[in-house]
Design a protein around this motif. Sequence first.
Motif, PDB file in Angstrom:
ATOM      1  N   ALA A   7      25.330  10.417  29.025  1.00 48.07           N
ATOM      2  CA  ALA A   7      25.619  11.464  28.355  1.00 48.07           C
ATOM      3  C   ALA A   7      25.767  11.514  26.900  1.00 48.07           C
ATOM      4  CB  ALA A   7      26.720  12.131  28.877  1.00 48.07           C
ATOM      5  N   GLY A   8      26.382  10.307  26.312  1.00 44.55           N
ATOM      6  CA  GLY A   8      26.526  10.317  24.931  1.00 44.55           C
ATOM      7  C   GLY A   8      25.096  10.174  24.352  1.00 44.55           C
ATOM      8  N   GLU A   9      24.306   9.473  24.795  1.00 48.77           N
ATOM      9  CA  GLU A   9      22.803   9.398  24.225  1.00 48.77           C
ATOM     10  C   GLU A   9      22.306  10.903  24.051  1.00 48.77           C
ATOM     11  OE1 GLU A   9      18.640   7.072  25.221  1.00 48.77           O
ATOM     12  OE2 GLU A   9      20.432   6.816  26.831  1.00 48.77           O
ATOM     13  N   THR A  10      22.336  11.678  25.064  1.00 55.28           N
ATOM     14  CA  THR A  10      22.041  12.957  25.080  1.00 55.28           C
ATOM     15  C   THR A  10      22.595  13.930  24.057  1.00 55.28           C
ATOM     16  OG1 THR A  10      21.670  13.038  27.465  1.00 55.28           O
ATOM     17  CG2 THR A  10      21.622  15.052  26.495  1.00 55.28           C
ATOM     18  N   ILE A  11      23.865  13.824  23.931  1.00 57.68           N
ATOM     19  CA  ILE A  11      24.630  14.548  22.866  1.00 57.68           C
ATOM     20  C   ILE A  11      24.375  13.857  21.380  1.00 57.68           C
ATOM     21  CG2 ILE A  11      26.902  14.827  21.859  1.00 57.68           C
ATOM     22  CD1 ILE A  11      28.063  14.304  24.453  1.00 57.68           C
ATOM     23  N   PHE A  12      24.036  12.622  21.232  1.00 63.07           N
ATOM     24  CA  PHE A  12      23.612  12.170  20.123  1.00 63.07           C
ATOM     25  C   PHE A  12      22.160  12.608  19.867  1.00 63.07           C
ATOM     26  CE2 PHE A  12      22.058   9.118  16.910  1.00 63.07           C
ATOM     27  CZ  PHE A  12      23.157   8.632  16.296  1.00 63.07           C
ATOM     28  N   ALA A  13      21.147  12.693  20.579  1.00 67.69           N
ATOM     29  CA  ALA A  13      19.716  13.301  20.519  1.00 67.69           C
ATOM     30  C   ALA A  13      19.759  14.719  20.084  1.00 67.69           C
ATOM     31  CB  ALA A  13      18.866  12.709  21.616  1.00 67.69           C
ATOM     32  N   VAL A  14      20.292  15.424  20.851  1.00 65.37           N
ATOM     33  CA  VAL A  14      20.443  16.921  20.325  1.00 65.37           C
ATOM     34  C   VAL A  14      21.111  17.231  19.163  1.00 65.37           C
ATOM     35  CG1 VAL A  14      21.416  19.186  21.182  1.00 65.37           C
ATOM     36  CG2 VAL A  14      20.691  17.626  22.940  1.00 65.37           C
ATOM     37  N   ALA A  15      22.208  16.499  18.854  1.00 61.97           N
ATOM     38  CA  ALA A  15      22.828  16.731  17.550  1.00 61.97           C
ATOM     39  C   ALA A  15      22.106  16.446  16.498  1.00 61.97           C
ATOM     40  CB  ALA A  15      24.124  15.938  17.580  1.00 61.97           C
ATOM     41  N   ARG A  16      21.253  15.123  16.655  1.00 63.97           N
ATOM     42  CA  ARG A  16      20.703  14.519  15.175  1.00 63.97           C
ATOM     43  C   ARG A  16      19.502  15.225  15.336  1.00 63.97           C
ATOM     44  NH1 ARG A  16      21.825   9.772  13.071  1.00 63.97           N
ATOM     45  NH2 ARG A  16      23.959  10.514  13.678  1.00 63.97           N
ATOM     46  N   THR A  17      18.984  16.202  16.077  1.00 57.30           N
ATOM     47  CA  THR A  17      17.644  16.816  15.931  1.00 57.30           C
ATOM     48  C   THR A  17      17.793  17.761  14.740  1.00 57.30           C
ATOM     49  OG1 THR A  17      17.113  16.659  18.195  1.00 57.30           O
ATOM     50  CG2 THR A  17      16.010  18.460  16.857  1.00 57.30           C
ATOM     51  N   ASN A  25      31.498  20.520  20.712  1.00 53.95           N
ATOM     52  CA  ASN A  25      30.968  21.378  19.834  1.00 53.95           C
ATOM     53  C   ASN A  25      31.074  20.665  18.327  1.00 53.95           C
ATOM     54  OD1 ASN A  25      29.838  23.944  18.104  1.00 53.95           O
ATOM     55  ND2 ASN A  25      31.950  23.275  17.044  1.00 53.95           N
ATOM     56  N   THR A  26      32.256  19.987  18.207  1.00 54.86           N
ATOM     57  CA  THR A  26      32.674  19.123  17.063  1.00 54.86           C
ATOM     58  C   THR A  26      31.784  17.950  17.114  1.00 54.86           C
ATOM     59  OG1 THR A  26      34.912  20.000  16.961  1.00 54.86           O
ATOM     60  CG2 THR A  26      34.372  17.942  15.468  1.00 54.86           C
ATOM     61  N   ALA A  27      31.650  17.268  18.157  1.00 52.26           N
ATOM     62  CA  ALA A  27      30.882  15.816  18.131  1.00 52.26           C
ATOM     63  C   ALA A  27      29.263  16.185  18.025  1.00 52.26           C
ATOM     64  CB  ALA A  27      30.795  15.489  19.730  1.00 52.26           C
ATOM     65  N   LEU A  28      28.826  17.340  18.238  1.00 53.61           N
ATOM     66  CA  LEU A  28      27.339  17.623  17.862  1.00 53.61           C
ATOM     67  C   LEU A  28      27.218  17.941  16.406  1.00 53.61           C
ATOM     68  CD1 LEU A  28      26.586  20.374  20.616  1.00 53.61           C
ATOM     69  CD2 LEU A  28      25.450  18.286  20.170  1.00 53.61           C
ATOM     70  N   ALA A  29      28.388  18.596  15.708  1.00 53.58           N
ATOM     71  CA  ALA A  29      28.344  18.636  14.390  1.00 53.58           C
ATOM     72  C   ALA A  29      28.386  17.666  13.695  1.00 53.58           C
ATOM     73  CB  ALA A  29      29.399  19.789  14.063  1.00 53.58           C
ATOM     74  N   LEU A  30      29.545  16.557  14.019  1.00 57.65           N
ATOM     75  CA  LEU A  30      29.518  15.463  13.210  1.00 57.65           C
ATOM     76  C   LEU A  30      28.584  14.549  13.257  1.00 57.65           C
ATOM     77  CD1 LEU A  30      33.242  14.489  14.757  1.00 57.65           C
ATOM     78  CD2 LEU A  30      32.941  15.099  12.317  1.00 57.65           C
ATOM     79  N   LEU A  31      27.689  14.667  14.437  1.00 57.60           N
ATOM     80  CA  LEU A  31      26.514  13.798  14.749  1.00 57.60           C
ATOM     81  C   LEU A  31      25.213  14.179  13.875  1.00 57.60           C
ATOM     82  CD1 LEU A  31      27.441  12.608  18.213  1.00 57.60           C
ATOM     83  CD2 LEU A  31      27.164  11.090  16.080  1.00 57.60           C
ATOM     84  N   ALA A  32      25.332  15.655  13.502  1.00 59.51           N
ATOM     85  CA  ALA A  32      24.087  16.142  13.125  1.00 59.51           C
ATOM     86  C   ALA A  32      23.231  15.069  12.099  1.00 59.51           C
ATOM     87  CB  ALA A  32      24.381  17.545  12.443  1.00 59.51           C
ATOM     88  N   ASP A  33      23.982  14.753  11.129  1.00 56.13           N
ATOM     89  CA  ASP A  33      23.155  13.663  10.118  1.00 56.13           C
ATOM     90  C   ASP A  33      23.955  12.451   9.721  1.00 56.13           C
ATOM     91  OD1 ASP A  33      20.653  13.167   8.768  1.00 56.13           O
ATOM     92  OD2 ASP A  33      21.791  13.482   6.942  1.00 56.13           O
ATOM     93  N   HIS A  34      23.190  11.261   9.292  1.00 49.60           N
ATOM     94  CA  HIS A  34      24.182  10.451   9.064  1.00 49.60           C
ATOM     95  C   HIS A  34      23.138   9.382   7.893  1.00 49.60           C
ATOM     96  CE1 HIS A  34      27.412   6.980   9.495  1.00 49.60           C
ATOM     97  NE2 HIS A  34      28.058   8.027   9.180  1.00 49.60           N
ATOM     98  N   ASP A  35      22.765  10.101   6.883  1.00 47.28           N
ATOM     99  CA  ASP A  35      21.745   9.427   6.044  1.00 47.28           C
ATOM    100  C   ASP A  35      20.632   8.845   6.710  1.00 47.28           C
ATOM    101  OD1 ASP A  35      21.496   8.712   3.270  1.00 47.28           O
ATOM    102  OD2 ASP A  35      22.122   6.737   3.666  1.00 47.28           O
ATOM    103  N   LEU A  36      20.277   7.855   6.241  1.00 46.40           N
ATOM    104  CA  LEU A  36      18.857   7.220   6.644  1.00 46.40           C
ATOM    105  C   LEU A  36      19.031   6.080   7.930  1.00 46.40           C
ATOM    106  CD1 LEU A  36      16.794   6.969   3.428  1.00 46.40           C
ATOM    107  CD2 LEU A  36      16.515   8.609   5.336  1.00 46.40           C
ATOM    108  N   ALA A  37      19.778   6.516   8.921  1.00 43.52           N
ATOM    109  CA  ALA A  37      19.642   5.866  10.174  1.00 43.52           C
ATOM    110  C   ALA A  37      18.373   5.515  10.538  1.00 43.52           C
ATOM    111  CB  ALA A  37      20.333   6.537  11.193  1.00 43.52           C
ATOM    112  N   ALA A  38      18.019   4.479  11.596  1.00 48.97           N
ATOM    113  CA  ALA A  38      16.589   4.211  11.764  1.00 48.97           C
ATOM    114  C   ALA A  38      15.752   5.054  12.417  1.00 48.97           C
ATOM    115  CB  ALA A  38      16.773   3.057  12.769  1.00 48.97           C
ATOM    116  N   SER A  39      16.358   6.145  13.097  1.00 44.83           N
ATOM    117  CA  SER A  39      15.555   7.169  13.645  1.00 44.83           C
ATOM    118  C   SER A  39      15.136   8.147  12.647  1.00 44.83           C
ATOM    119  CB  SER A  39      16.502   7.866  14.827  1.00 44.83           C
ATOM    120  OG  SER A  39      17.708   8.137  14.332  1.00 44.83           O
TER     121      SER A  39
END
Length: 418
Positions: free
Chosen positions: A373-383, A226-240
């Motif tokens: 799995a890390g890629e999946t976590i990152f993608a779901v979080a960053r949505t 849960n914390t990883a998802l929340a931490l990765l939710a946004d990070h300014d203007l990354a390429a994606s």
Amino acid sequence: MRDHEPAQDRPGRRLSTKETAELLGVKPETVYAYVSRGLLSSRREPGGRASTFDTKEVEALARRNRREAVGTSGSANDMSVRTHLTLIEQDHYYFRGVDATELATRHSYEEVAEWLWTGRPAPGATFTAPEATVEVARRAVNALSEHASPIDRLRVAAIAAAAEDPLRFDLSEEAVLGTGRILIPTLVAALPAVGHDHEDGAPLAHRLWGRLTGHAPDEASLRVLNTALALLADHDLAASTLAVRVAASARAHAYAAVSAGLGVLEGPLHGAASGLVHRMLLDVLDQGTAVPVIADELRAGRRIPGLGHRLYTGEDPRARVLFDLLEQVPRAEPALLAARDIVATTARHAPLHANVDLALAVFTASSGMPATAGETIFAVARTAGWIAHALEEYGERPLRMRPSGHYAGPRPPQPMPE
């Protein structure tokens, strides 16, 4: 007074929504988005039902938009985008002015997403998706090859969910927020289940766990996820995220904007980086030391994944939070020791600190998850962040994300090719 005199030139006259939209060069619904964000004020005249706007206030906003357009129309390398979402400075980062690491450790992913979207607390927020939407997305994902990557599956799920939503072209704030609350749980539900399947009303981290590993969940591990998802939710203007804003600037609907972000995320230098670290971590665990593994990486001319970040001079604050939480997961101890060995071995020659990809790899490797799995976590979080940026961009002048190309080809006229 002449009937053809411009509305904004008539003293004391207020502008209609249509006139305001024309002056700003936006759609009428964007005018109301400006109002909801406090960029414009509106009022209804006595006896009237339509909103009206102060001429000087509208003109001031139009001038500001033009100034920003000039500031973002130079070279792509000089592009800057005004945002109220994430600030990164002095090795810390903030969501709407609040320390993001504190938000992530004290709140659920859904609550952090709502904070990014609205700037309002949302205790107990949950995301659910209509069964029909989930079923359509699952059928589309199940039709893919078994070798499809997680991003392949998520992109197909997003497209399928969009096709099921007849209101997807409604770009009002309420509609886009509704899309986010439906799309994120749909992405998770569409992934193949490999472990315990939580019911739809469970926290999103609990539902995602069963899509990543067959290991039984425990509270400490679920808290890390849960914390990883929340931490990765946004990070300014990354390429994606920039890709998402470009799509939103062209008024692509929110599903399409998220799909643009997922396309960029598939590159090895962005969301997939944690998979590279995961594999390296397993090699270190297998050999019992990081020295030969690091040597092989450097001999092959590769950069050591999981170390360093261009926005932080010290340790990535997201990594620091996850490492602290992983200390409370007993089965993570070997992977944690291997990660520290990687950092210490590399530090003999380069002052690089751990980034979030290394912490994420410790979590995935110790939880019986695949390297993807890390890629999946990152993608779901960053949505969540992508939805926030799309929503913000819908309130800006359309098509402003248009840098000028610097032509470097042969000068015309050239002879017609034979």
